[in-house]
Design an enzyme around this catalytic site. Structure first.
Site, PDB file in Angstrom:
ATOM      1  N   TRP B 101       0.826  -1.208   0.000  1.00 32.69           N
ATOM      2  CA  TRP B 101       0.000   0.000   0.000  1.00 32.69           C
ATOM      3  C   TRP B 101       0.861   1.259   0.000  1.00 32.69           C
ATOM      4  O   TRP B 101       0.538   2.231  -0.686  1.00 32.69           O
ATOM      5  CB  TRP B 101      -1.008  -0.033   1.156  1.00 32.69           C
ATOM      6  CG  TRP B 101      -1.998  -1.136   0.937  1.00 32.69           C
ATOM      7  CD1 TRP B 101      -2.090  -2.308   1.632  1.00 32.69           C
ATOM      8  CD2 TRP B 101      -2.980  -1.213  -0.110  1.00 32.69           C
ATOM      9  NE1 TRP B 101      -3.081  -3.102   1.086  1.00 32.69           N
ATOM     10  CE2 TRP B 101      -3.635  -2.464   0.029  1.00 32.69           C
ATOM     11  CE3 TRP B 101      -3.369  -0.360  -1.138  1.00 32.69           C
ATOM     12  CZ2 TRP B 101      -4.663  -2.882  -0.829  1.00 32.69           C
ATOM     13  CZ3 TRP B 101      -4.389  -0.762  -1.998  1.00 32.69           C
ATOM     14  CH2 TRP B 101      -5.027  -2.003  -1.839  1.00 32.69           C
ATOM     15  N   ASP B 172      -2.396   6.676   5.622  1.00 31.52           N
ATOM     16  CA  ASP B 172      -3.459   5.854   5.035  1.00 31.52           C
ATOM     17  C   ASP B 172      -3.896   4.852   6.088  1.00 31.52           C
ATOM     18  O   ASP B 172      -3.240   3.843   6.311  1.00 31.52           O
ATOM     19  CB  ASP B 172      -2.920   5.134   3.787  1.00 31.52           C
ATOM     20  CG  ASP B 172      -3.911   4.102   3.249  1.00 31.52           C
ATOM     21  OD1 ASP B 172      -5.034   3.999   3.773  1.00 31.52           O
ATOM     22  OD2 ASP B 172      -3.542   3.396   2.282  1.00 31.52           O
ATOM     23  N   LYS B 196     -13.247  -1.473   4.968  1.00 33.12           N
ATOM     24  CA  LYS B 196     -12.747  -2.441   5.948  1.00 33.12           C
ATOM     25  C   LYS B 196     -13.307  -2.175   7.347  1.00 33.12           C
ATOM     26  O   LYS B 196     -13.816  -3.070   7.984  1.00 33.12           O
ATOM     27  CB  LYS B 196     -11.209  -2.414   6.011  1.00 33.12           C
ATOM     28  CG  LYS B 196     -10.574  -2.983   4.750  1.00 33.12           C
ATOM     29  CD  LYS B 196      -9.165  -3.471   4.980  1.00 33.12           C
ATOM     30  CE  LYS B 196      -9.128  -4.748   5.776  1.00 33.12           C
ATOM     31  NZ  LYS B 196      -9.781  -5.886   5.109  1.00 33.12           N
TER      32      LYS B 196
END
Lengths: 226, 226
Positions: B101, B172, B196
């Site tokens: 990520w 993030d 999520k």
């Protein structure tokens, strides 16, 4: 006690669609999860997305040389996405200004260092008219011609498809997509927020001729890159 | 027959939330429409959005000098949104690379004419570690420092918040937001896809210190502009 919503925002969906969605909201296709909870890479979801595209292609009559993209950010996202994908800084585009939505596309396009030529502007009628075919001049060097076939705020619609020759025609069809037969081959890019004619808010469909893909500016956010 | 999904994609939502949503899908708050069909400018929806923000602020402890934005395009959108809002071409940023990520944030940031300095990179451990506090050097001229507190693919998490002095820290938090107390005041920007830890796929929440707003590059798409 269902009601209809005729205002210039999201539209209602068929009751049977909502009822099916509600029934599947805690267990979709025996997965034990809703469609919102399963993996987007799982077999079931991939099949659902493929079927959605196939049905859309069939209903709209989308030729094979056009891609169908389901994106986020609504039509507002495409006000930026179209110039970022179809132009470089310094290019020129033509735009028909027939009301509030055209004006938004215009104002966003101006962010990208383009010569945006408003070739027709219906200000004189306070945006209660569309320009007659042949009453405006298009430029052969335009990277694309943008128009809004239907304007929800002023309530005006084009009765014809502008003839742009070899210059790609781009249309924001948010408020009329699939409400009438469309000859997709006349267009370079068709885009539409889904909330009026196709489904709930939160998605945008982009129909783009494949030769117009793969030329995005370097600084195009991935979520807007064709 | 509900199941849990522990894979690195969308997560399950509480059954009672899905059941309430299902029950309201054809008639929300007596409107005769679902929440997806009502006007986004209507009283009921505006109140719903305001309540959502207020609850989020309360649970996360967001100070008043931070704005909370609910946007489309997921965290992937913010990989572009953060550099477009916080930098100009030619600026420098620092980034801690701890896995897939971080690498995506890195690759998107590189589109924007920045000097992206990877100040720590966990390649040696195949991204199964995070760098110890004090083991890397940050630059005082960086426009921001970006890191990913939790990486779902490699399965690593930071045990501390990087100390960046006056340089805004950007995180993030997609896969750990609201799973633990967070001192928001240590950050310039926190962003997270909602799929999520907060809700279904299709939305992103951005918590941004107000003095970092209003400085977006001219060519920032409106949908990404703070």
């Amino acid at each position: 006690m269902r009601v209809y919503n005729f205002s210039a925002g999201p539209a209602v969906m068929p009751l049977e669609v909502l009822e099916e969605a509600a029934a599947e909201l805690s267990d979709w296709q025996g997965s034990g999860m809703s469609v919102m909870e399963v993996s987007h890479r799982g077999k079931a979801f991939v099949a659902c997305a493929a079927e959605t595209e196939a049905r859309f292609r069939s209903v709209m009559g989308v030729p094979d040389d056009y891609a169908v993209l389901f994106l986020q950010g609504g039509a507002t996202g495409q006000f930026a996405g179209v110039p970022m994908n179809l132009t470089a800084a310094g290019d020129s585009i033509d735009l028909l200004n027939t009301g509030q939505w055209s004006a938004k596309a215009l104002s966003e396009a101006k962010k990208f260092g383009l010569d945006v030529r408003v070739v027709a502007d219906e200000a004189a009628s306070k945006y209660t008219t569309t320009p007659a075919a042949g009453s405006y001049e298009l430029h052969a060097d335009a990277k694309y011609v943008h128009y809004t076939p239907n304007e929800t705020i002023g309530g005006v619609a084009f009765g014809y498809v502008p003839e742009t020759g070899d210059v790609p025609l781009v249309a924001d069809m948010s408020s009329m997509i699939l409400s009438q037969p469309t000859d997709v081959s006349k267009y370079g890019v068709i885009y539409a927020g889904t909330q009026k004619n196709l489904g709930p808010a939160g998605m945008c469909v982009v129909v783009v001729r494949r030769d117009l893909m793969g030329h995005a500016r370097t600084e195009t956010p991935t979520i807007l890159e064709y």
